[in-house]
Design an enzyme around this catalytic site. Structure first.
Site, PDB file in Angstrom:
ATOM      1  N   ASP A  57      31.974  33.549   3.747  1.00  0.00           N
ATOM      2  CA  ASP A  57      32.296  34.952   3.963  1.00  0.00           C
ATOM      3  C   ASP A  57      31.106  35.780   3.467  1.00  0.00           C
ATOM      4  OD1 ASP A  57      33.175  37.555   3.910  1.00  0.00           O
ATOM      5  OD2 ASP A  57      35.100  37.122   2.988  1.00  0.00           O
ATOM      6  N   LYS A  88      31.393  47.368   5.732  1.00  0.00           N
ATOM      7  CA  LYS A  88      30.687  47.592   4.472  1.00  0.00           C
ATOM      8  C   LYS A  88      29.291  48.144   4.764  1.00  0.00           C
ATOM      9  CE  LYS A  88      33.640  44.242   2.155  1.00  0.00           C
ATOM     10  NZ  LYS A  88      34.778  45.124   2.346  1.00  0.00           N
ATOM     11  N   HIS A 119      29.782  40.913   1.749  1.00  0.00           N
ATOM     12  CA  HIS A 119      29.049  41.781   0.822  1.00  0.00           C
ATOM     13  C   HIS A 119      27.548  41.479   0.796  1.00  0.00           C
ATOM     14  CE1 HIS A 119      32.497  43.861  -1.009  1.00  0.00           C
ATOM     15  NE2 HIS A 119      33.141  42.746  -0.743  1.00  0.00           N
ATOM     16  N   HIS A 176      38.000  35.766  -2.053  1.00  0.00           N
ATOM     17  CA  HIS A 176      38.750  36.962  -1.685  1.00  0.00           C
ATOM     18  C   HIS A 176      40.159  36.601  -1.232  1.00  0.00           C
ATOM     19  CE1 HIS A 176      39.831  40.467   0.911  1.00  0.00           C
ATOM     20  NE2 HIS A 176      39.156  41.134  -0.016  1.00  0.00           N
ATOM     21  N   SER A 229      33.160  39.467  -4.045  1.00  0.00           N
ATOM     22  CA  SER A 229      33.553  40.851  -3.846  1.00  0.00           C
ATOM     23  C   SER A 229      33.914  41.585  -5.131  1.00  0.00           C
ATOM     24  CB  SER A 229      34.739  40.914  -2.878  1.00  0.00           C
ATOM     25  OG  SER A 229      35.828  40.146  -3.356  1.00  0.00           O
ATOM     26  N   GLU A 248      32.545  32.732  -0.678  1.00  0.00           N
ATOM     27  CA  GLU A 248      31.843  33.967  -0.341  1.00  0.00           C
ATOM     28  C   GLU A 248      30.359  33.774  -0.630  1.00  0.00           C
ATOM     29  OE1 GLU A 248      33.777  37.686  -1.668  1.00  0.00           O
ATOM     30  OE2 GLU A 248      35.386  36.414  -2.434  1.00  0.00           O
ATOM     31  N   ASN A 257      32.232  50.930   0.122  1.00  0.00           N
ATOM     32  CA  ASN A 257      31.318  49.833   0.468  1.00  0.00           C
ATOM     33  C   ASN A 257      30.238  50.233   1.467  1.00  0.00           C
ATOM     34  OD1 ASN A 257      34.290  47.958   0.355  1.00  0.00           O
ATOM     35  ND2 ASN A 257      32.649  47.758  -1.143  1.00  0.00           N
TER      36      ASN A 257
END
Length: 378
Positions: free
Chosen positions: A196, A231, A199, A125, A171, A167, A39
């Site tokens: 979240d 990440k 990413h 996630h 992910s 998210e 990542n």
């Protein structure tokens, strides 16, 4: 053999039969594999400025933080990182945890103190799912990326205060949540929105501030942001960012904050240096998006139904778990590391490769990796 060991052995055989066995694959420091599995989206983990900052902090503080944040684990390096994160994310405050997983457990537990219902996206996630389970609240799973369904769930529970958990960039599939539409739903109904941003941090928004910043929601008092620092920032740790009462409550009551050893100061200092680079890394972000579009185009031409990634994650369907494992192993044998996702990381019957675009990979290596992935396809 004891009965419980026999049971574990039987379960292992069943997983193997279903193609769900996993293996640890230690890599050497001089590993020459082209990394499209990790990542490190912006290629900052080994950046000289990041490593130098970590090395200086290692000389100053030693190896570990020596305690939890509230005992001896908070250093001036931790405080500086939290100030930088709050500024970058546009929030009143930020609190650093030792992992993104622990940050997500803490944020859903916080929601349980002020809410009586959790609405969780179906593709969230595992850390968010576990947080929901541990919260003790009723949890309703909403269809993926469906603000209308979230609105219907909230309307079906009048008088209840809800937390909606999602998210920003998912992910596994790598698609983007409709954050502005979700916030319109939650704010109209007095609900809390927890995002979240793991990413998206470093990749979305004009200076890489993440999906919440890109959606124009930075600093909204009814939005709480979590992210990992492992990440795009190439380090380790997690963060929760939001209004001042959120941070105060976590310091006073957050179990995964209070009872966990603080992140090592050297890692904290390295992450802080990485943020400075990420905020001005428009060229690296441009490279990442160009590469994501390029590899998606090659895979579409080869017959795979993939879209250009919203950030750095590209999900490629595989016929089944065995085919996904074989594809990944064939790529590895030719010097390219790719992610292989099978149940329970994905829904049953939905195995795939997960490719993560790394702007730090040399262009010739990236081009060769794309060729290998297409040539090894089942």
């Amino acid at each position: 053999m004891a009965d419980w060991l026999v049971s574990l052995d039987r379960l292992a055989r069943e997983r193997a039969k279903a193609g769900l066995t996993r293996q640890l694959r230690p890599r050497p420091a001089d590993d020459q594999v082209v990394d499209l599995a990790g990542n490190d989206y912006l290629g900052l983990a080994g950046h000289v400025a990041v490593v130098d900052a970590a090395r200086r902090a290692l000389d100053r503080y030693g190896l570990g933080a020596t305690g939890s944040r509230l005992v001896r684990g908070s250093t001036d390096a931790h405080a500086a990182l939290e100030s930088e994160l709050a500024d970058w994310l546009g929030t009143a405050g930020a609190l650093v945890f030792s992992s993104g997983y622990l940050a997500n457990l803490a944020v859903v537990r916080l929601a349980a103190t002020v809410c009586d219902l959790v609405v969780s996206d179906a593709f969230n996630h595992a850390s968010l799912i576990d947080g929901c389970k541990l919260s003790g609240l009723p949890v309703t799973v909403a269809p993926h990326n469906d603000p209308a369904a979230v609105a219907a769930i909230l309307d079906a529970h009048p008088g209840r205060t809800a937390a909606v958990v999602t998210e920003s960039v998912f992910s596994v599939d790598g698609d983007l949540a409709p954050l502005a539409e979700l916030h319109a739903v939650t704010s109209a109904r007095g609900a809390l929105l927890i995002v979240d941003d793991a990413h998206a941090l470093g990749l979305l928004g004009p200076t890489g501030g993440g999906g919440v910043v890109a959606a124009g929601l930075a600093g909204q008092p009814d939005v709480i942001v979590t992210a990992t620092l492992s990440k795009s920032l190439g380090g380790a740790g997690g963060v929760i960012a939001g209004a001042e009462p959120v941070i105060r409550h976590l310091v006073d009551t957050g179990r995964t904050f209070i009872y966990d050893t603080a992140p090592p100061p050297a890692v904290v200092a390295g992450v802080h240096a990485a943020i400075g680079l990420a905020r001005s890394a428009g060229d690296r972000r441009a490279t990442l998006f160009e590469r994501g579009a390029r590899i998606a185009g090659r895979l579409r031409a080869a017959g795979f139904p993939v879209a250009d990634p919203a950030a750095g994650v590209l999900s490629v369907p595989a016929p089944g778990p065995e085919a996904a494992v074989g594809w990944a192993e064939d790529c590895r044998d030719r010097g390219v590391a790719v992610g292989c996702f099978r149940p329970p990381s994905t829904p049953d019957g939905s195995s795939r490769l997960r490719l993560t675009v790394n702007a730090g990979v040399p262009e010739a290596d990236f081009a060769r990796a794309v060729d290998v992935i297409v040539e090894c396809a089942p």
